[in-house]
Design an enzyme around this catalytic site. Structure first.
Site, mmCIF file in Angstrom:
data_model
loop_
_atom_site.group_PDB
_atom_site.id
_atom_site.type_symbol
_atom_site.label_atom_id
_atom_site.label_comp_id
_atom_site.label_asym_id
_atom_site.label_seq_id
_atom_site.Cartn_x
_atom_site.Cartn_y
_atom_site.Cartn_z
ATOM 1 N N MET A 257 -9.093 8.331 -0.338
ATOM 2 C CA MET A 257 -9.975 8.747 0.751
ATOM 3 C C MET A 257 -10.448 10.179 0.526
ATOM 4 O O MET A 257 -9.675 11.024 0.071
ATOM 5 C CB MET A 257 -9.232 8.666 2.089
ATOM 6 C CG MET A 257 -8.595 7.326 2.366
ATOM 7 S SD MET A 257 -7.710 7.334 3.955
ATOM 8 C CE MET A 257 -6.804 5.790 3.849
ATOM 9 N N ASP B 111 -7.022 -6.120 4.574
ATOM 10 C CA ASP B 111 -6.311 -4.843 4.600
ATOM 11 C C ASP B 111 -6.286 -4.259 6.009
ATOM 12 O O ASP B 111 -7.331 -3.931 6.567
ATOM 13 C CB ASP B 111 -7.008 -3.859 3.647
ATOM 14 C CG ASP B 111 -6.307 -2.510 3.559
ATOM 15 O OD1 ASP B 111 -5.298 -2.301 4.258
ATOM 16 O OD2 ASP B 111 -6.783 -1.669 2.787
ATOM 17 N N GLY C 18 -3.245 4.634 8.046
ATOM 18 C CA GLY C 18 -2.315 3.524 8.069
ATOM 19 C C GLY C 18 -1.727 3.350 9.457
ATOM 20 O O GLY C 18 -1.872 4.197 10.328
ATOM 21 N N GLY C 19 -1.046 2.217 9.659
ATOM 22 C CA GLY C 19 -0.322 2.004 10.901
ATOM 23 C C GLY C 19 -1.145 1.543 12.077
ATOM 24 O O GLY C 19 -0.650 1.530 13.209
ATOM 25 N N SER D 291 0.835 -1.202 0.000
ATOM 26 C CA SER D 291 0.000 0.000 0.000
ATOM 27 C C SER D 291 0.869 1.251 0.000
ATOM 28 O O SER D 291 1.652 1.480 0.927
ATOM 29 C CB SER D 291 -0.904 0.012 1.237
ATOM 30 O OG SER D 291 -1.557 1.258 1.351
ATOM 31 N N GLY E 186 -3.221 -3.649 9.531
ATOM 32 C CA GLY E 186 -2.629 -4.221 10.723
ATOM 33 C C GLY E 186 -1.668 -5.367 10.516
ATOM 34 O O GLY E 186 -1.218 -5.977 11.491
ATOM 35 N N MET F 137 -11.788 -5.300 5.645
ATOM 36 C CA MET F 137 -10.976 -4.353 6.398
ATOM 37 C C MET F 137 -10.709 -4.934 7.784
ATOM 38 O O MET F 137 -11.642 -5.281 8.509
ATOM 39 C CB MET F 137 -11.681 -3.008 6.530
ATOM 40 C CG MET F 137 -11.801 -2.223 5.226
ATOM 41 S SD MET F 137 -10.214 -1.835 4.448
ATOM 42 C CE MET F 137 -9.364 -0.948 5.769
ATOM 43 N N GLY G 254 1.140 -2.049 4.304
ATOM 44 C CA GLY G 254 1.633 -0.691 4.170
ATOM 45 C C GLY G 254 2.892 -0.471 4.979
ATOM 46 O O GLY G 254 4.013 -0.556 4.465
ATOM 47 N N GLY H 30 -9.150 4.514 7.063
ATOM 48 C CA GLY H 30 -8.907 5.942 7.199
ATOM 49 C C GLY H 30 -7.472 6.318 7.471
ATOM 50 O O GLY H 30 -7.016 7.379 7.061
ATOM 51 N N ASP I 260 -4.900 3.655 -1.892
ATOM 52 C CA ASP I 260 -6.022 4.068 -1.060
ATOM 53 C C ASP I 260 -6.476 5.477 -1.424
ATOM 54 O O ASP I 260 -5.693 6.430 -1.339
ATOM 55 C CB ASP I 260 -5.639 4.032 0.419
ATOM 56 C CG ASP I 260 -5.485 2.614 0.940
ATOM 57 O OD1 ASP I 260 -6.421 1.821 0.744
ATOM 58 O OD2 ASP I 260 -4.444 2.304 1.528
ATOM 59 N N HIS J 218 -1.413 -1.402 -4.123
ATOM 60 C CA HIS J 218 -2.664 -0.961 -3.512
ATOM 61 C C HIS J 218 -2.660 0.557 -3.350
ATOM 62 O O HIS J 218 -1.730 1.132 -2.780
ATOM 63 C CB HIS J 218 -2.831 -1.623 -2.142
ATOM 64 C CG HIS J 218 -4.184 -1.467 -1.546
ATOM 65 N ND1 HIS J 218 -5.247 -2.282 -1.872
ATOM 66 C CD2 HIS J 218 -4.660 -0.587 -0.637
ATOM 67 C CE1 HIS J 218 -6.318 -1.927 -1.179
ATOM 68 N NE2 HIS J 218 -5.988 -0.882 -0.419
ATOM 69 N N MET K 55 -12.357 4.674 -0.852
ATOM 70 C CA MET K 55 -13.019 4.922 0.431
ATOM 71 C C MET K 55 -13.667 6.298 0.334
ATOM 72 O O MET K 55 -13.247 7.266 0.975
ATOM 73 C CB MET K 55 -11.999 4.846 1.570
ATOM 74 C CG MET K 55 -11.565 3.427 1.858
ATOM 75 S SD MET K 55 -10.233 3.313 3.079
ATOM 76 C CE MET K 55 -8.822 3.415 1.979
ATOM 77 N N HIS L 91 -8.539 1.332 -4.155
ATOM 78 C CA HIS L 91 -9.537 1.145 -3.099
ATOM 79 C C HIS L 91 -10.207 2.488 -2.819
ATOM 80 O O HIS L 91 -9.605 3.378 -2.214
ATOM 81 C CB HIS L 91 -8.818 0.607 -1.860
ATOM 82 C CG HIS L 91 -9.687 0.392 -0.681
ATOM 83 N ND1 HIS L 91 -9.183 0.165 0.587
ATOM 84 C CD2 HIS L 91 -11.045 0.362 -0.533
ATOM 85 C CE1 HIS L 91 -10.170 0.010 1.439
ATOM 86 N NE2 HIS L 91 -11.310 0.128 0.801
#
Length: 218
Positions: free
Chosen positions: A36, A174, A143-144, A7, A176, A136, A196, A141, A34, A32, A67, A65
């Protein structure tokens, strides 16, 4: 055998092309991306122009993706920008089937995603028309984040549904993922795992991907 989708949300955007090149290795199926909008999730990332630039910088297919609310208004922009797979959220539109059909009509693969608190039943009527279902495993919303343990059970349940119904969609997870827990995702039935921080926070993203691939098969 599962595969990885690095990601770019966790990549260094000042050196994005260089970062991407480091993960163009066997075992990586998609890049990937993201997207948003600050409404569906509490963050804003990138739009179609950046996706277009990324497309020019990599040989990897793009897993975009969305969102965002009302994804039907923007899917053409992202497909034109170079998306090879467009995933929308079941919570973000009143007509997922129409959006999925519109994506596939453009010759692009279509995915459907759910937040951790959304039951799989909300997607049941779409199992036979989607190419991918994204579970998910953190709240979308940012990362990390750390894995929500109950999401592993959701992956396991989805795998049973897929096998029993002989559906052809790919199961993607996606959020964790780490070297210490990736085997949980794979063991539950995930076939494509978004990573990510586990990739791009490492000084050597290439080796990070290789370690994830090796540790996912405990």
């Amino acid at each position: 055998m599962f595969k990885i989708a690095p990601s770019i949300l966790s990549a260094n955007f000042a050196r994005l092309e260089d970062e991407i090149k480091k993960v163009e290795i066997p075992g990586v199926q998609y890049l990937h991306v993201d997207v948003m909008d600050g409404q569906f999730v509490p963050n804003i990332t990138i739009g179609a122009p950046v996706v277009k630039a990324i497309k020019k910088a990599t040989k990897l297919p793009l897993d975009v993706h969305l969102m965002i609310v009302k994804p039907e208004k923007y899917i053409d922009d992202f497909i034109k920008a170079g998306a090879d797979l467009v995933t929308i959220h079941v919570e973000a539109t009143n007509a997922p089937d129409k959006v999925i059909s519109a994506i596939k009509a453009k010759g692009v693969k279509a995915g459907l995603s759910v937040k951790p608190g959304t039951p799989l039943e909300t997607m049941a009527e779409y199992y036979d028309i989607v190419d991918l279902i994204l579970v998910m495993t953190v709240e979308p919303g940012f990362g990390g984040q750390k894995l929500i343990p109950s999401a592993i059970d959701k992956i396991r349940e989805l795998r049973k549904i897929k096998d029993k119904g002989k559906y052809k969609f790919i199961i993607e997870a996606d959020g964790g993922v780490t070297e210490d827990n990736i085997h949980e995702y794979v063991g539950a039935g995930a076939e494509l795992i978004v990573a990510g921080n586990a990739v791009f926070a490492d000084p050597n993203p290439t080796e990070a991907v290789k370690r994830l691939l090796s540790k996912g098969v405990k």
